[in-house]
Design an enzyme around this catalytic site. Structure first.
Site, PDB file in Angstrom:
ATOM      1  N   ASN A 241      10.124   2.745   3.473  1.00 30.08           N
ATOM      2  CA  ASN A 241       9.668   1.520   2.821  1.00 30.08           C
ATOM      3  C   ASN A 241      10.836   0.960   2.002  1.00 30.08           C
ATOM      4  O   ASN A 241      11.192   1.522   0.975  1.00 30.08           O
ATOM      5  CB  ASN A 241       8.466   1.865   1.920  1.00 30.08           C
ATOM      6  CG  ASN A 241       8.057   0.721   1.021  1.00 30.08           C
ATOM      7  OD1 ASN A 241       8.487  -0.423   1.207  1.00 30.08           O
ATOM      8  ND2 ASN A 241       7.225   1.018   0.035  1.00 30.08           N
TER       9      ASN A 241
ATOM     10  N   LYS B 133      10.993  -1.740   0.376  1.00 28.76           N
ATOM     11  CA  LYS B 133      10.550  -2.537  -0.784  1.00 28.76           C
ATOM     12  C   LYS B 133      11.295  -3.876  -0.819  1.00 28.76           C
ATOM     13  O   LYS B 133      11.560  -4.448   0.225  1.00 28.76           O
ATOM     14  CB  LYS B 133      10.722  -1.713  -2.068  1.00 28.76           C
ATOM     15  CG  LYS B 133      10.034  -0.349  -1.948  1.00 28.76           C
ATOM     16  CD  LYS B 133       9.845   0.360  -3.243  1.00 28.76           C
ATOM     17  CE  LYS B 133       9.140   1.688  -2.973  1.00 28.76           C
ATOM     18  NZ  LYS B 133       8.845   2.421  -4.187  1.00 28.76           N
TER      19      LYS B 133
ATOM     20  N   HIS C 184      -0.197  -0.127  -1.318  1.00 31.15           N
ATOM     21  CA  HIS C 184       0.862   0.600  -2.038  1.00 31.15           C
ATOM     22  C   HIS C 184       0.601   0.470  -3.534  1.00 31.15           C
ATOM     23  O   HIS C 184       0.148  -0.577  -4.011  1.00 31.15           O
ATOM     24  CB  HIS C 184       2.233   0.021  -1.678  1.00 31.15           C
ATOM     25  CG  HIS C 184       3.354   0.863  -2.207  1.00 31.15           C
ATOM     26  ND1 HIS C 184       3.757   0.789  -3.523  1.00 31.15           N
ATOM     27  CD2 HIS C 184       4.120   1.809  -1.619  1.00 31.15           C
ATOM     28  CE1 HIS C 184       4.734   1.665  -3.712  1.00 31.15           C
ATOM     29  NE2 HIS C 184       4.975   2.292  -2.578  1.00 31.15           N
TER      30      HIS C 184
ATOM     31  N   GLU D 256       2.459  -0.084  -5.969  1.00 33.53           N
ATOM     32  CA  GLU D 256       3.117  -1.226  -6.634  1.00 33.53           C
ATOM     33  C   GLU D 256       2.306  -2.501  -6.420  1.00 33.53           C
ATOM     34  O   GLU D 256       2.260  -3.371  -7.289  1.00 33.53           O
ATOM     35  CB  GLU D 256       4.556  -1.365  -6.118  1.00 33.53           C
ATOM     36  CG  GLU D 256       5.441  -0.281  -6.723  1.00 33.53           C
ATOM     37  CD  GLU D 256       6.604   0.156  -5.861  1.00 33.53           C
ATOM     38  OE1 GLU D 256       6.945  -0.555  -4.888  1.00 33.53           O
ATOM     39  OE2 GLU D 256       7.176   1.229  -6.151  1.00 33.53           O
TER      40      GLU D 256
ATOM     41  N   GLU E 268       0.323   9.205  -2.267  1.00 30.77           N
ATOM     42  CA  GLU E 268       1.477   8.905  -3.114  1.00 30.77           C
ATOM     43  C   GLU E 268       1.060   8.978  -4.580  1.00 30.77           C
ATOM     44  O   GLU E 268       0.541   7.998  -5.134  1.00 30.77           O
ATOM     45  CB  GLU E 268       1.994   7.495  -2.815  1.00 30.77           C
ATOM     46  CG  GLU E 268       2.449   7.317  -1.378  1.00 30.77           C
ATOM     47  CD  GLU E 268       3.579   6.297  -1.289  1.00 30.77           C
ATOM     48  OE1 GLU E 268       4.658   6.674  -0.826  1.00 30.77           O
ATOM     49  OE2 GLU E 268       3.380   5.150  -1.724  1.00 30.77           O
TER      50      GLU E 268
ATOM     51  N   GLY F  89       9.453   6.655  -7.301  1.00 29.97           N
ATOM     52  CA  GLY F  89      10.635   6.068  -7.913  1.00 29.97           C
ATOM     53  C   GLY F  89      11.050   6.743  -9.217  1.00 29.97           C
ATOM     54  O   GLY F  89      11.860   6.210  -9.965  1.00 29.97           O
TER      55      GLY F  89
ATOM     56  N   SER G 175       9.383  10.146  -4.355  1.00 30.94           N
ATOM     57  CA  SER G 175      10.663  10.826  -4.619  1.00 30.94           C
ATOM     58  C   SER G 175      11.035  11.875  -3.563  1.00 30.94           C
ATOM     59  O   SER G 175      11.561  12.940  -3.902  1.00 30.94           O
ATOM     60  CB  SER G 175      10.666  11.447  -6.020  1.00 30.94           C
ATOM     61  OG  SER G 175      10.511  10.421  -6.998  1.00 30.94           O
TER      62      SER G 175
HETATM   63  P1  PGA Z   1      10.193   6.646  -3.689  1.00 28.03           P
HETATM   64  O1  PGA Z   1       9.054   5.624  -3.223  1.00 28.03           O
HETATM   65  O2  PGA Z   1      10.535   7.495  -2.484  1.00 28.03           O
HETATM   66  O3  PGA Z   1      11.341   5.788  -4.130  1.00 28.03           O
HETATM   67  O4  PGA Z   1       9.609   7.465  -4.795  1.00 28.03           O
HETATM   68  C1  PGA Z   1       8.015   6.018  -2.378  1.00 28.03           C
HETATM   69  C2  PGA Z   1       7.128   4.853  -2.058  1.00 28.03           C
HETATM   70  O5  PGA Z   1       6.975   3.976  -2.914  1.00 28.03           O
HETATM   71  O6  PGA Z   1       6.559   4.763  -0.958  1.00 28.03           O
END
Ligand code: PGA
Length: 259
Positions: A12, A14, A98, A100, A170, A176, A216
Site C-alpha cells: 500500500n 498510500k 483502511h 487511515e 491491522e 507506521g 510495521s
Molecule cells: P506500515 O503500514 O507498514 O507503514 O505500518 C501498514 C498499512 O497501513 O497498511
C-alpha cells in the site's frame, strides 16, 4: 491440516509516489519478481498512478489494486472514484476500510459494507482492513472490536461473496509506528478471526480464507510473523515504498511456507 496457500504480499503506497516514481518502483518490483513468483504480489499505488503501474507490470502475474472506492458506479459524487473506473484502469483489488480512512475521512463499518458489496459487484477483490486502537487493546477490548467490525461489515455477505474477500488485520497502534504486533499477538487475533469465519460460514471457508497482517512489517520481522499458522501474508505500508524491502518481505513469507 492447513491448506497450502500462496502467500499474499500487498504494498500500500498510500499518498506517496508521482507517476514517474511509481513507474520506477513498479519496474524494480518486476525485475525482482522471478525470485518471488510463488507469492501473490499486489501493488497498490495512488489513483493517479494506477494505469502506469498496470502498464509497467503487464505480462507478469503482478496484480494492481486501489486504496479506496466509492459504492456507486457513476453519478454526481465529486471527488469519488467508482469500482467501474477502477476496473477500467486495471485494478484487480481494492483496499477498503483502511484505518487511515476510518480515522481521517469518516469511514465506518457501514460504508465498508457498502463499498465491499460494490467492489464485489464489479469483480474487484476487496482487501478489507480491521483492527483495534491502542486504547482498545489496553482495555482488553481487542477481540470484541474485531468481532464487531466483522459482523457489521462482512458477515452480511453470502458465502460466495465472502469467499472472494481478503481480510487484513491491522492493529492501528502498529501502523507506521515501527512497533509491529508480536507473532503471538498477531496469531491470537488471526486465529480468532478464522474461528469467527468458521462459525459463520463453516470450517472449509475459514480454512481457505486469506487473512493478512499489516502494521510495521519489515524484512527482519516478516519471517517470524509469516510462520504463524493463521497469517497468510502481509499488507505492507512504509516498507513497500522501496522494491528491495518489499521483495525482501515476500522472500521471507515464501521461506516460511517452504520451511
Ligand atoms: P506500515 O503500514 O507498514 O507503514 O505500518 C501498514 C498499512 O497501513 O497498511
Amino acid at each position: 491440516m492447513k491448506p497450502i496457500k500462496k502467500p499474499v504480499i500487498a504494498g500500500n503506497w498510500k499518498m506517496y509516489k508521482t507517476i514517474a516514481e511509481a513507474r520506477d518502483l513498479a519496474g524494480a518490483v518486476v525485475e525482482g519478481f522471478p525470485g518471488v513468483r510463488e507469492a501473490t504480489i499486489i501493488l497498490i499505488p495512488p489513483f493517479t498512478a494506477i494505469q502506469e503501474v498496470r502498464r509497467t507490470v503487464s505480462g507478469t502475474e503482478i496484480a494492481v489494486g486501489a486504496q479506496d472506492v466509492f459504492w456507486e458506479a457513476r453519478g454526481a459524487f465529486t471527488g469519488e472514484i467508482s469500482p467501474l473506473q477502477l476496473r477500467e484502469a486495471g485494478c484487480d483489488f481494492v483496499v477498503i476500510g483502511h484505518s487511515e480512512r476510518r480515522q481521517y475521512f469518516g469511514e465506518t463499518d457501514e460504508t465498508v459494507r457498502q463499498k465491499t458489496l460494490a467492489a464485489l459487484d464489479h469483480e474487484l477483490i476487496p482487501i478489507v482492513c480491521i483492527g483495534e486502537t491502542l486504547e482498545e487493546r489496553e482495555n482488553g477490548q481487542t477481540l470484541d472490536r474485531i468481532r464487531n467490525q466483522l459482523e457489521k461489515s462482512l458477515f452480511i455477505l453470502d458465502e460466495s461473496g465472502f469467499t472472494r474477500v481478503v481480510l487484513a488485520y491491522e492493529p492501528i497502534w502498529a501502523i507506521g509506528t515501527g512497533r509491529n504486533a508480536t507473532p503471538e499477538q498477531a496469531e491470537e487475533v488471526h486465529y480468532f478471526i478464522r474461528g469467527l469465519i468458521a462459525s459463520r460460514y463453516g470450517k472449509t471457508v475459514a480454512d481457505y480464507a486469506i487473512i493478512l497482517y499489516g502494521g510495521s512489517v519489515k524484512p527482519d520481522n516478516a519471517l517470524s510473523l509469516a510462520r504463524e499458522k493463521d497469517v497468510d501474508g502481509f499488507l505492507v505500508g512504509g516498507a513497500s515504498l522501496e522494491a528491495e524491502s518489499f521483495l525482501g518481505i515476500a522472500r521471507e513469507a515464501l521461506r516460511a511456507v517452504r520451511d
